[in-house]
Design an enzyme around this catalytic site. Structure first.
Site, PDB file in Angstrom:
ATOM      1  N   CYS A 100       4.473  12.999 -16.667  1.00  0.00           N
ATOM      2  CA  CYS A 100       4.697  12.393 -15.354  1.00  0.00           C
ATOM      3  C   CYS A 100       5.878  11.424 -15.419  1.00  0.00           C
ATOM      4  O   CYS A 100       6.697  11.362 -14.502  1.00  0.00           O
ATOM      5  CB  CYS A 100       3.430  11.678 -14.901  1.00  0.00           C
ATOM      6  SG  CYS A 100       3.575  10.932 -13.279  1.00  0.00           S
ATOM      7  N   CYS A 200      -2.136  10.178 -13.939  1.00  0.00           N
ATOM      8  CA  CYS A 200      -0.999   9.437 -13.420  1.00  0.00           C
ATOM      9  C   CYS A 200      -0.854   9.660 -11.920  1.00  0.00           C
ATOM     10  O   CYS A 200      -0.558  10.751 -11.481  1.00  0.00           O
ATOM     11  CB  CYS A 200       0.221   9.966 -14.169  1.00  0.00           C
ATOM     12  SG  CYS A 200       1.772   9.551 -13.473  1.00  0.00           S
TER      13      CYS A 200
END
Length: 395
Positions: A100, A200
């Site tokens: 991410c 995330c």
């Protein structure tokens, strides 16, 4: 005034990062990333991103900085979610947080920030950036955060020089309690907010539910392998080179149904990961069972009793060239070169002594002590003192 775009997540860390930058005289803009639309797989009934974006907006309002939301859910699905499903299907265990940062926050998000005329992108990560000059060239360093308990440099282990050049980490010199104190003093709504758990920017997700969206349940057996298993106790052969010895030590045992006894059933080997203890639902053993291997081809989970089971422990791992990444490109090893480092194979693991060995096909990481549950698909990261030099996907 240099313009900085802060990824405001609705948490205390990014809130304080934005405040500190404003204090330092930057022109600050807050941007909230919306990365997920499907609330059916998040645990909380309320919609986490709505609450978070609202908190982010209130913080921006309090600090008197412009604020907007960007929807990155298409890119997030393509680059993170699809990758996760793909990896689990192959029997590997991905690390979406590392990805991410590399793919979303410091790539897609960074591009948007640059289009908005930003000089830098800032996040609320507990890590620091250093810049040195070497042979007339500027080199950026990724350094651990001052707060040992919160250091998040590991999650940024895949960043490049180009990404680091544009990155700022305003809270890296602070501890978590200090960050909360600043938020309280500034009367920010996020001062007491609990740290988010889970994927995330998605919120708290039930991983099996999440994976079941794509990976269908498939009943299989759980096999328990005893510590007396032949491959654990074989004599070390003679080697003609250091490389052949490393290759031997990096190789994991191969299991077959006949190597143990069936002790239970599971709903899909692809939902499990090495070192996992929860979710096996097998009782009656003297010590708890741990997953020592998953076979997604034959849909079998191999387990062993106790956290010191030899099936969990190994001291050499391999990273192939195409999954090898150096933040410090100037320190990259050439074939046959070695380097003594401190390394970790997961977030929150204390750093361990290791030696890197560069070979033609990739890189061996040889730990001084045996490591528990070296897991394919996860990242190994290596450091020199506080500086993270590089990382790679365990193959």
């Amino acid at each position: 005034m240099k313009r900085v775009i802060v990824g405001l997540s609705g948490g205390v860390d990014s809130s304080v990062a934005a405040y500190l930058l404003k204090e330092q005289g930057y022109e600050v803009i807050g941007l909230f990333m919306k990365n997920w639309h499907d609330d059916s797989v998040t645990i909380s009934d309320e919609c986490p991103w709505l609450e978070d974006s609202n908190d982010a907006m209130l913080v921006a309002d309090k600090l008197g900085i412009p604020f907007q939301t960007v929807d990155l859910s298409v890119q997030y699905k393509e680059r993170i979610v699809d990758y996760m499903f793909n990896e689990y299907e192959k029997g590997r265990t991905p690390n979406p947080d590392v990805l991410c940062n590399r793919e979303i926050k410091f790539d897609v998000f960074m591009d948007i920030a640059m289009e908005l005329g930003a000089d830098y992108v800032a996040t609320g990560h507990y890590c620091r950036k250093g810049t040195i000059t070497k042979d007339g060239q500027e080199i950026h360093q990724l350094l651990a955060g001052i707060d040992n308990n919160k250091d998040q440099s590991y999650f940024l282990c895949q960043l490049s020089q180009a990404q680091l050049a544009k990155a700022l980490f305003p809270i890296g010199e602070l501890t978590k309690p200090e960050v909360r104190e600043i938020a309280k003093a500034q009367d920010l709504i996020t001062a007491e907010k609990k740290d988010s758990q889970g994927l995330c920017f998605i919120g708290k997700v039930r991983l099996p539910d999440f994976l079941q969206q794509q990976l269908k349940p498939k009943e299989g057996v759980i096999v328990e392998v005893d510590t007396t298993f032949d491959q654990y106790n074989q004599n070390m052969p003679a080697f003609d080179s250091k490389e052949s010895k490393l290759a031997f030590l990096a190789k994991k045992p191969e299991y077959h149904l006949s190597d143990g006894k069936v002790v239970g059933q599971h709903q899909g080997a692809h939902y499990f990961t090495k070192g996992q203890r929860k979710g096996l639902a097998v009782g009656g053993t003297k010590e708890p069972l741990f997953v020592i291997e998953t076979d997604v081809e034959d849909n079998v989970i191999y387990t062993g009793q106790g956290k010191d089971h030899p099936g969990l422990l190994r001291n050499v791992l391999f990273v192939s060239n195409d999954e090898l990444h150096w933040i410090r490109e100037d320190l990259e090893l050439k074939v046959d070169e070695t380097m003594d480092v401190m390394a970790r194979i997961r977030y929150r693991q204390p750093l361990e002594k290791a030696t890197l060995h560069k070979v033609t096909s990739g890189l061996y990481v040889e730990f001084k002590n045996k490591q528990s549950a070296i897991t394919e698909g996860q990242f190994v990261a290596w450091y020199n003192d506080a500086e993270l030099l590089g990382s790679g996907v365990i193959s």
